[in-house]
Design a protein around this motif. Structure first.
Motif, PDB file in Angstrom:
ATOM      1  N   ILE A  92     -80.895 -63.699 -80.517  1.00  0.00           N
ATOM      2  CA  ILE A  92     -80.625 -63.288 -81.898  1.00  0.00           C
ATOM      3  C   ILE A  92     -79.125 -63.113 -82.059  1.00  0.00           C
ATOM      4  O   ILE A  92     -78.470 -62.491 -81.229  1.00  0.00           O
ATOM      5  N   ALA A  93     -78.599 -63.661 -83.153  1.00  0.00           N
ATOM      6  CA  ALA A  93     -77.217 -63.424 -83.546  1.00  0.00           C
ATOM      7  C   ALA A  93     -77.250 -62.768 -84.920  1.00  0.00           C
ATOM      8  O   ALA A  93     -77.981 -63.206 -85.804  1.00  0.00           O
ATOM      9  N   CYS A  94     -76.471 -61.711 -85.077  1.00  0.00           N
ATOM     10  CA  CYS A  94     -76.517 -60.917 -86.301  1.00  0.00           C
ATOM     11  C   CYS A  94     -75.102 -60.620 -86.772  1.00  0.00           C
ATOM     12  O   CYS A  94     -74.233 -60.275 -85.974  1.00  0.00           O
ATOM     13  N   SER A  95     -74.892 -60.748 -88.063  1.00  0.00           N
ATOM     14  CA  SER A  95     -73.619 -60.360 -88.667  1.00  0.00           C
ATOM     15  C   SER A  95     -73.351 -58.887 -88.382  1.00  0.00           C
ATOM     16  O   SER A  95     -74.278 -58.104 -88.205  1.00  0.00           O
ATOM     17  N   GLY A  96     -72.094 -58.516 -88.373  1.00  0.00           N
ATOM     18  CA  GLY A  96     -71.733 -57.127 -88.125  1.00  0.00           C
ATOM     19  C   GLY A  96     -71.834 -56.219 -89.333  1.00  0.00           C
ATOM     20  O   GLY A  96     -71.625 -55.013 -89.219  1.00  0.00           O
ATOM     21  N   GLU A 104     -76.781 -60.505 -80.020  1.00  0.00           N
ATOM     22  CA  GLU A 104     -75.327 -60.502 -80.133  1.00  0.00           C
ATOM     23  C   GLU A 104     -74.954 -60.228 -81.585  1.00  0.00           C
ATOM     24  O   GLU A 104     -75.567 -60.789 -82.501  1.00  0.00           O
ATOM     25  N   TYR A 105     -73.959 -59.380 -81.782  1.00  0.00           N
ATOM     26  CA  TYR A 105     -73.437 -59.112 -83.113  1.00  0.00           C
ATOM     27  C   TYR A 105     -72.141 -59.886 -83.264  1.00  0.00           C
ATOM     28  O   TYR A 105     -71.247 -59.782 -82.429  1.00  0.00           O
ATOM     29  N   HIS A 142     -84.674 -71.464 -76.838  1.00  0.00           N
ATOM     30  CA  HIS A 142     -85.538 -72.318 -77.649  1.00  0.00           C
ATOM     31  C   HIS A 142     -85.824 -71.766 -79.054  1.00  0.00           C
ATOM     32  O   HIS A 142     -86.148 -72.535 -79.949  1.00  0.00           O
ATOM     33  N   GLU A 143     -85.731 -70.482 -79.210  1.00  0.00           N
ATOM     34  CA  GLU A 143     -86.061 -69.851 -80.495  1.00  0.00           C
ATOM     35  C   GLU A 143     -84.897 -68.930 -80.843  1.00  0.00           C
ATOM     36  O   GLU A 143     -84.709 -67.891 -80.217  1.00  0.00           O
ATOM     37  N   LEU A 144     -84.102 -69.335 -81.818  1.00  0.00           N
ATOM     38  CA  LEU A 144     -82.891 -68.606 -82.190  1.00  0.00           C
ATOM     39  C   LEU A 144     -83.045 -68.052 -83.601  1.00  0.00           C
ATOM     40  O   LEU A 144     -83.349 -68.798 -84.532  1.00  0.00           O
ATOM     41  N   LEU A 145     -82.840 -66.740 -83.731  1.00  0.00           N
ATOM     42  CA  LEU A 145     -82.833 -66.068 -85.030  1.00  0.00           C
ATOM     43  C   LEU A 145     -81.405 -65.694 -85.357  1.00  0.00           C
ATOM     44  O   LEU A 145     -80.712 -65.072 -84.546  1.00  0.00           O
ATOM     45  N   ILE A 146     -80.960 -66.082 -86.550  1.00  0.00           N
ATOM     46  CA  ILE A 146     -79.639 -65.696 -87.042  1.00  0.00           C
ATOM     47  C   ILE A 146     -79.838 -64.911 -88.325  1.00  0.00           C
ATOM     48  O   ILE A 146     -80.423 -65.415 -89.284  1.00  0.00           O
ATOM     49  N   VAL A 147     -79.370 -63.667 -88.314  1.00  0.00           N
ATOM     50  CA  VAL A 147     -79.485 -62.785 -89.481  1.00  0.00           C
ATOM     51  C   VAL A 147     -78.108 -62.679 -90.104  1.00  0.00           C
ATOM     52  O   VAL A 147     -77.173 -62.157 -89.499  1.00  0.00           O
ATOM     53  N   THR A 148     -77.984 -63.203 -91.320  1.00  0.00           N
ATOM     54  CA  THR A 148     -76.678 -63.227 -91.972  1.00  0.00           C
ATOM     55  C   THR A 148     -76.846 -63.121 -93.492  1.00  0.00           C
ATOM     56  O   THR A 148     -77.781 -62.489 -93.965  1.00  0.00           O
ATOM     57  N   HIS A 149     -75.992 -63.746 -94.222  1.00  0.00           N
ATOM     58  CA  HIS A 149     -75.861 -63.514 -95.662  1.00  0.00           C
ATOM     59  C   HIS A 149     -76.076 -64.791 -96.464  1.00  0.00           C
ATOM     60  O   HIS A 149     -76.006 -65.890 -95.950  1.00  0.00           O
TER      61      HIS A 149
END
Length: 184
Positions: free
Chosen positions: A65-69, A91-92, A116-123
């Motif tokens: 997971i990658a997430c905006s700060g 990771e932030y 294999h499974e990537l979640l990106i939480v952003t805007h």
């Protein structure tokens, strides 16, 4: 618009690599303080919990997971993490707040083949623009065109390919569709 999240997840599982691009849940209106510090609304907190449970129920649990700060993205992810258990590496990334689609492309390029499974939480508009930029010609172009309208809070766009993320370029992945709290 009726969305069958179960069918969407089933379609996604036919591919080796799945990218889940998520817009943060509903935030409070801009007021005092900076945009970066805006928290989720009470509805947004509920949306985030619901989406975490939905992704788990649909067996779309990210391994990374990658997430905006920004506060609202971090709160969205915090509400979802309990549903995912201890598995995902998180990771932030400040770049996801300010650098738009390029930040997502940089993350894909830096990914490892075993992810294999990537979640990106952003805007927004990063999520809808990135989904359009990644969508291949084999994608439903009508569905891709709807991304011009933007993505609602707490919605997840799913893109997939049998190629590792670090090989993804413009128009490389099949855009399968999106769903949100109202669809599950």
């Amino acid at each position: 618009m009726v969305v069958d999240a179960v069918a969407l997840a089933r379609d996604a599982k036919q591919y080796t690599y799945r990218l889940l691009l998520m817009r943060h849940a509903q935030a409070q209106s801009a007021g005092q303080g900076t945009d970066r510090m805006r928290p989720l609304s009470s509805l947004g907190l509920k949306q985030a919990v619901a989406m975490g449970k939905s992704l788990t129920r649909l067996s779309l649990i990210p391994d990374c997971i990658a997430c905006s700060g920004a506060s609202r993205t971090r709160q969205t992810l915090d509400q979802m993490l309990e549903s995912f258990g201890d598995g995902p590496k998180v990771e932030y990334k400040e770049s996801l707040y300010a650098e738009g689609p390029q930040a997502v492309f940089d993350l894909l390029e830096a990914s490892k083949p075993e992810e294999h499974e990537l979640l990106i939480v952003t805007h927004e508009p990063t999520v809808s623009m990135t989904a359009q930029l990644l969508a291949s010609a084999e994608s439903d172009q009508g569905a891709v065109g709807l991304l011009d309208l933007g993505m609602a809070p707490a919605n997840v766009a799913i893109l997939a390919s049998n190629d590792p993320f670090n090989s993804w370029q413009l128009h490389h992945a099949r855009y399968l569709g999106l769903f949100g709290p109202k669809h599950v």
